[in-house]
Design a protein around this motif. Sequence first.
Motif, mmCIF file in Angstrom:
data_model
loop_
_atom_site.group_PDB
_atom_site.id
_atom_site.type_symbol
_atom_site.label_atom_id
_atom_site.label_comp_id
_atom_site.label_asym_id
_atom_site.label_seq_id
_atom_site.Cartn_x
_atom_site.Cartn_y
_atom_site.Cartn_z
ATOM 1 N N SER A 223 -38.694 29.135 -27.396
ATOM 2 C CA SER A 223 -37.904 29.246 -28.627
ATOM 3 C C SER A 223 -36.634 28.415 -28.571
ATOM 4 N N LEU A 224 -36.183 28.032 -27.366
ATOM 5 C CA LEU A 224 -34.977 27.228 -27.242
ATOM 6 C C LEU A 224 -35.276 25.752 -26.994
ATOM 7 N N ARG A 227 -35.586 20.717 -29.069
ATOM 8 C CA ARG A 227 -35.389 19.269 -29.104
ATOM 9 C C ARG A 227 -36.728 18.533 -29.118
ATOM 10 N N GLU A 228 -37.759 19.185 -28.585
ATOM 11 C CA GLU A 228 -39.060 18.531 -28.454
ATOM 12 C C GLU A 228 -39.781 18.530 -29.798
ATOM 13 N N MET A 229 -40.300 17.390 -30.182
ATOM 14 C CA MET A 229 -40.972 17.291 -31.475
ATOM 15 C C MET A 229 -42.256 18.117 -31.499
ATOM 16 N N ASP A 230 -42.887 18.289 -30.321
ATOM 17 C CA ASP A 230 -44.091 19.111 -30.290
ATOM 18 C C ASP A 230 -43.776 20.557 -30.632
ATOM 19 N N ASN A 231 -42.538 20.990 -30.338
ATOM 20 C CA ASN A 231 -42.117 22.331 -30.700
ATOM 21 C C ASN A 231 -42.162 22.508 -32.215
ATOM 22 N N VAL A 232 -41.753 21.480 -32.950
ATOM 23 C CA VAL A 232 -41.812 21.514 -34.412
ATOM 24 C C VAL A 232 -43.266 21.609 -34.871
ATOM 25 N N ARG A 233 -44.122 20.801 -34.266
ATOM 26 C CA ARG A 233 -45.549 20.818 -34.654
ATOM 27 C C ARG A 233 -46.164 22.195 -34.436
ATOM 28 N N LEU A 263 -38.731 29.261 -44.448
ATOM 29 C CA LEU A 263 -37.561 28.544 -44.948
ATOM 30 C C LEU A 263 -36.269 29.163 -44.426
ATOM 31 N N ARG A 264 -36.204 30.486 -44.390
ATOM 32 C CA ARG A 264 -34.970 31.160 -43.988
ATOM 33 C C ARG A 264 -34.728 31.099 -42.485
ATOM 34 N N GLN A 265 -35.796 31.183 -41.701
ATOM 35 C CA GLN A 265 -35.632 31.326 -40.265
ATOM 36 C C GLN A 265 -36.171 30.128 -39.484
ATOM 37 N N ASP A 266 -37.459 29.821 -39.636
ATOM 38 C CA ASP A 266 -38.077 28.782 -38.803
ATOM 39 C C ASP A 266 -37.462 27.411 -39.045
ATOM 40 N N LEU A 267 -37.365 27.023 -40.310
ATOM 41 C CA LEU A 267 -36.799 25.716 -40.617
ATOM 42 C C LEU A 267 -35.338 25.647 -40.190
ATOM 43 N N ARG A 268 -34.624 26.742 -40.366
ATOM 44 C CA ARG A 268 -33.197 26.735 -40.044
ATOM 45 C C ARG A 268 -32.943 26.513 -38.554
ATOM 46 N N VAL A 269 -33.876 26.932 -37.720
ATOM 47 C CA VAL A 269 -33.724 26.725 -36.281
ATOM 48 C C VAL A 269 -33.526 25.252 -35.964
ATOM 49 N N TYR A 270 -34.177 24.383 -36.717
ATOM 50 C CA TYR A 270 -34.065 22.941 -36.471
ATOM 51 C C TYR A 270 -32.939 22.306 -37.287
ATOM 52 N N LEU A 271 -32.641 22.887 -38.430
ATOM 53 C CA LEU A 271 -31.570 22.323 -39.247
ATOM 54 C C LEU A 271 -30.190 22.568 -38.634
ATOM 55 N N ASN A 272 -29.993 23.720 -37.977
ATOM 56 C CA ASN A 272 -28.677 24.031 -37.410
ATOM 57 C C ASN A 272 -28.147 22.944 -36.481
ATOM 58 N N PRO A 273 -28.950 22.491 -35.490
ATOM 59 C CA PRO A 273 -28.424 21.455 -34.578
ATOM 60 C C PRO A 273 -28.661 20.033 -35.067
ATOM 61 N N LEU A 274 -29.175 19.869 -36.278
ATOM 62 C CA LEU A 274 -29.524 18.531 -36.761
ATOM 63 C C LEU A 274 -28.350 17.545 -36.744
#
Length: 941
Positions: A223-224, A227-233, A263-274
């Motif tokens: 979950s942390l 940074r890895e793009m495969d994590n997004v996939r 939208l509220r949780q999963d996407l935000r995980v990546y948007l926060n450190p963007l």
Amino acid sequence: MINSPDCSVVVITYNDAARLPRAVRSVLEQSLRNVEVIISDDGSTDGTERVVRALQREDPRVRYLRTDVNSGGCGGPRNRGVAAARAPYVMFLDSDDRLTRHACKSMILEIERTGADFVTGQISRLYEWNGKTQRYYPELFARRRTVEGIAREPELFLDSFSTNKLYPAELLRRLPFREDLHYEDHVFTTELYCAARRFAVVPWTVYLWHRSPEESETRLSISLSIREMDNVRQRIRAARLSDGILRDNGLAHLVPERQRRFLRQDLRVYLNPLPSRDPVWAEEFSCLVRPYLEEIDPSSFTSVEPVIRVCCGLILNGRADELVVAARSLNEPKAAPRSTLQEGGRTYWGTAAAEKMDITSLRMAELPYTESRLRHEATFTGEGTRVTLTIRTYDPFGVLAANPGWTAFLRFKDHRVPLAPREQDDGSHLSEATVDLATLRHGRYRRLGFEGRYDPLVGIARADGRVTADVLLAEPAAEPFSALVPGQRVTVMAEGTAAFLRVRWERRSLLRPVPLLGRIVRRAIRWAGRPEVKLRAYKGLLRIMPPRPDLVLFEADAGAGYTGNPRYVYEELRRRRAPLDMVWSVAGNRRNFPAGTRLVRRMSWRHLWTMARAGYWVDSHGMPLDYPKPARTRYLQTWHGQGIKSVGFNAPDLRADFPGPRAQWRAAVARWDTLVAPSAEFERVFLPSHGYEGPLLRYGSPRCDVLVNGDDEAVRRAKDRLEISPGRRVLLYAPTYRDRARSSGRSIRADLDMMAEALAGEWVVILRPHPVERYKVPRHLRHFVRPADVYPEVNDLMLASDALLTDYSSLMCDYAITGRPMLFLIDDWDEYRDNERGVYHDLPAIAPGPCLTTTEELVEALRDLNGVAASFAATYIEFRRTWCAREKGHASAKVVDAFFGEVPARPSARAAPAPTRRPIRLPSPVAARPPDRLSPPERRR
């Protein structure tokens, strides 16, 4: 283990030998002793096996399963653990986390009590670097309940963890985890929700999710590893599979709800450190996410946070560079956009009126000037002890254009640097500033250095002196700049996921190089500041120092400020130029005292000296407990209110029959020489509740004189400071605290969002919580709600308001003097009366206004305020007879005469002029306000 365990806890681990014992011991130390720990080792290559063998030698309840090859996910080791479980119930635990001590027992009791298919409980993040915890979506677990299927509460899709739940083992064997993807929890819980007829929710924390810094050398969890793009996939794949499961189970109508979770949780995980990612990463991320966003039902976007919706719109439009800019506004300081478009009463992010770019609900364009938002982006460089900032200011809501003559400055703590912004072709403003960090000195002991942090601000001062200020966004990749200055190391850096500018000071005092001397000095300071040392010293002073007959010590609200009855007694003495040396005890805020007022810090050595020598004490709450009054000192207790709430020995903190606190308060009351008694009802309730039998001053309350006489300047002052526009009606919302939930914010029970939606065009709410309460008004409500928790004088707020909204606050008795409408929101009346504080009166029976239980009822009452007030006119008059009969507008003078005697004027003294007071002009009852004068029978009393 001879008997079968009651609960099996499956602990999955991989190369985590260091933290595994902590997790296992959190199970072995459960209050439910009959548990087993199944350690499912997914092919560790470190010393995990050696650690487990040691744990088995310590406790036979530990079992060990091991595979030779790592599966790459969590599904395989969990399935193997379930297959080996011998208990009827199973919980899961990751090796880097912990269970709370009563998790197993409490969850088993709940599942057996409710007959639910599974039980889920609160999960809390525990941040290892500071030890603080934060509940995960606490609103989901706010109350204990049984849910009849996920369709009843689809927002629980946000609870996609497998580790905060207790399951029947046979259920898990029918619903195995997938072993071919990460985020198998998301897919598993979707299947679980489809299979469950009913499930239980408990509000207590059962699982502690440890969070270590990303810089930690320990291996990051899945979950942390964002940074890895495969994590997004993998996360997108899990989302698609979950949507399909709902459709296959006949729950297609819930797909938009589960997508809203993405939208509220999963996407935000990546948007926060963007903001800290490079442009290539941001572009690739957008390309990966865009196809799934295109599949999402349009209705799923409507209720998500506006800035997340903006980010989705930018992803869908392929604008990755603007996405990074928008992502910086998701987290604190929640920066304003660079530009907006206002069209048709709506506000849009950027320059186009697109549906997903609508940010009207943030109400940024409607804020009062001091709350208005600008965006400041800065770069910085340093040399020696000097740091130079280049600042670009964006004005998305036209604040600068609407306020000609503004000036700008950069504020570093107490240090101001003028700015000279130059307008650029794109409408932004560019400015530079250089600050020598060696010149900055802070705090009372400047030579010892300041320890702490500070966020520099850019302030924009209007011609009338009002200032709006915002922090600066720094370049996320900027290297910190450090400088050594006398006594300190100062570091300028970008902080947080939004990367705002922060300055940290580290003290480098002379005592640090000599540790032993430093310890001796610190211990001596601590010893001298101990309460028992100060109390002994104070009692010693009483034996040798006679009181000064001309020294008066004032204190209001335990030193909170310049307010209440003591303020008005003090002003009356100043008006008379009394030959008295008057000193105020103050615990914190010194800014609101009149110029020339002598102040002493409460509980300082100087304060104790003043207490011991003062010939008079004047107070509204209670001088420091355990401190005896000097023999020849006279103590005027003015108290701070009257009302329906239980007080004294009937209040919760003294109600229990513990001799210590009750004896302490009895001794404190025994110090009083005279008590201000504002009403006969006050005497009936207050005197026996406190065991007071001394003299009474029956002239009303000094603080209420201004409510009787009026003060136009106070009205102007309050509305000006709170930026209330002419023509807006003002509702003062002043609830009291809840004894069992102090500082929680739970006393704010009105739905302010609903009120803003319905009333913002006509009304403004002044929110005045009780001083012990802690509540921060959300930014999107600042256009409608004016926070007044730090406003120095509540009388100003009462005079400036058109109506009062309260619950059980004693403020109602003072407010009745104004004759203006009152409304009572008492949705927890039964709880407050029977289990919380306790009351002396049946409020619904005596209230001079409607007692409401919902915000909808409140809105309707405010829309017909004239009619509602007229219907309570008779009750209002009776209420005033009970509480306000003695309020004639001259209590201050009468109290001073009675307590201090005929004090002669001091010709040489220069007293501040008394404020100009004019009678309040109140409409008749048909205009929604009861009469402003007491009826003839009341005057005769």
